[in-house]
Enzyme design. Structure first.
Site, mmCIF file in Angstrom:
data_model
loop_
_atom_site.group_PDB
_atom_site.id
_atom_site.type_symbol
_atom_site.label_atom_id
_atom_site.label_comp_id
_atom_site.label_asym_id
_atom_site.label_seq_id
_atom_site.Cartn_x
_atom_site.Cartn_y
_atom_site.Cartn_z
ATOM 1 N N CYS A 1 23.354 45.184 29.148
ATOM 2 C CA CYS A 1 24.714 45.104 28.627
ATOM 3 C C CYS A 1 24.779 45.275 27.103
ATOM 4 O O CYS A 1 25.868 45.422 26.547
ATOM 5 C CB CYS A 1 25.351 43.788 29.025
ATOM 6 S SG CYS A 1 25.348 43.513 30.822
ATOM 7 N N HIS B 1 31.237 42.544 24.821
ATOM 8 C CA HIS B 1 30.853 42.981 26.161
ATOM 9 C C HIS B 1 31.766 42.308 27.174
ATOM 10 O O HIS B 1 32.017 41.094 27.109
ATOM 11 C CB HIS B 1 29.395 42.618 26.418
ATOM 12 C CG HIS B 1 28.995 42.681 27.852
ATOM 13 N ND1 HIS B 1 29.289 43.750 28.667
ATOM 14 C CD2 HIS B 1 28.334 41.778 28.644
ATOM 15 C CE1 HIS B 1 28.821 43.519 29.878
ATOM 16 N NE2 HIS B 1 28.249 42.332 29.886
ATOM 17 N N ASN C 1 32.648 43.885 35.039
ATOM 18 C CA ASN C 1 31.492 44.005 34.150
ATOM 19 C C ASN C 1 30.791 45.327 34.444
ATOM 20 O O ASN C 1 30.191 45.501 35.501
ATOM 21 C CB ASN C 1 30.547 42.821 34.392
ATOM 22 C CG ASN C 1 29.305 42.855 33.516
ATOM 23 O OD1 ASN C 1 28.960 43.871 32.922
ATOM 24 N ND2 ASN C 1 28.605 41.733 33.450
#
Length: 343
Positions: A122, A268, A299
């Protein structure tokens, strides 16, 4: 005395254009609830996620990247032939070699651009952005295409109540090019490998070799489970909220600005509770626009920051020239934060 001629790059670098691609299929929480014992209210309260996008067979890592990259190149005002390097951050391209970046560079029509993949979970977009800035300033490429792309639906265990609702698919891309002024700040990045087990793949690929299959986990039907992403939710939450807020503050300090100088915060898109906690810990002023793309995109790991950036600009919530703090963090555990001027 060295005989090597010094590099001749640009004084600084900047993000020139951004593009994104979200798969056409929108998946509401109700679909996730078909395989886990939970509720729409619980998922929204724990993560903020309402929907996510899942890719079709045709929406491959390369195909999504090419769509996002085409938009980023057009937005930057250059041509594909001017791209000198293509950097792709992904953990969900299943061919070990060659790098998917080479296919993307070719299909976009670059002139034999350098092309390679990186794996930084990520934080991958921040890692790629840092590499691109270095190439532009060092002079090895005038324009660099940075792509964050994931098909995390391929790595999701739909029977895992802790993670089944989290992940989505998509691609985000930016073009980084020369600048006479600093528009990408110093990167604060690093890793904490002692915490690697908090986010990981359930089983390594070599478990699928003949003779090892008896060790593989089974699903509720008795079939072998494909490797998936698993995490220790509470440990990750605490680390993200407390440690990553410190990293974000370090990135602001490194860029020589304060929270009052910010226009936009693009963390993020892991979990809206994490985002809210970071906003509170950083004491961001009310005028700072906060990306909350996680609500409808989920996500998407390396793709989440450029996708969120693209949406903020497209909706007018952010504008060209705004000063933004971006921070990515995830499996490794790895992290990267910097301050940028939006294209």
């Amino acid at each position: 005395m060295s005989k090597i001629r010094p590099s001749k790059g640009a004084p600084y670098a900047r993000i020139m254009g951004v593009g994104g691609y979200r798969p056409t299929r929108v998946v509401p929480n109700e679909v996730i609830l078909e395989t886990i014992d939970s509720s729409d209210e619980w998922i929204r309260s724990r993560s903020g996620i309402e929907t996510r996008h899942w890719a079709s067979d045709e929406e491959t890592v390369a195909a999504m990247s090419i769509e996002a990259s085409g938009k980023a190149i057009a937005d930057s005002g250059i041509t594909a032939e001017q791209i000198g390097a293509v950097v792709v951050s992904t953990v969900s391209h299943f061919s070990q070699t060659p790098a998917v970046a080479t296919e993307i560079a070719d299909k976009l029509g670059t002139n034999k651009a350098a092309a390679f993949d990186i794996s930084a979970g990520c934080a991958g977009f921040g890692y790629g952005l840092t590499l691109a800035k270095g190439m532009v300033v060092e002079g090895s490429a005038e324009y660099v295409l940075v792509i964050g792309v994931e098909r995390l639906s391929d790595l999701t265990d739909l029977e895992d109540r802790a993670t089944a609702f989290l992940f989505g698919d998509g691609a985000g891309a930016v073009v980084v090019g020369p600048s006479q002024e600093p528009h990408i700040g110093p990167t604060v990045w690093g890793s904490e490998g002692d915490k690697a087990d908090t986010i990981k793949q359930t089983v390594p690929w070599d478990r699928f070799r003949i003779g090892n299959v008896s060790e593989l986990p089974l699903d509720s039907k008795g079939d072998i489970k494909f490797p998936a992403i698993t995490q220790e939710g509470q440990a990750v939450f605490r680390w993200a909220v407390f440690e990553m807020a410190k990293v974000a503050k370090q990135a602001l300090d490194a860029a020589g600005i304060t929270p009052d100088d910010l226009d936009v915060f693009i963390p993020h898109q892991a979990n809206e509770r994490i985002i809210d906690s970071m906003v509170k810990t950083l004491k961001l002023p009310e005028h700072v626009t906060v990306a909350r793309d996680v609500r409808t995109t989920g996500n998407t790991s390396a793709a989440s920051i450029p996708l969120a950036m693209e949406r903020l600009l497209a909706t007018g919530e952010a504008k060209s020239g705004d000063t933004a703090l971006v921070i990515g963090f995830g499996a490794g555990l790895v992290y990267a934060a910097t301050v940028v001027t939006l294209p």
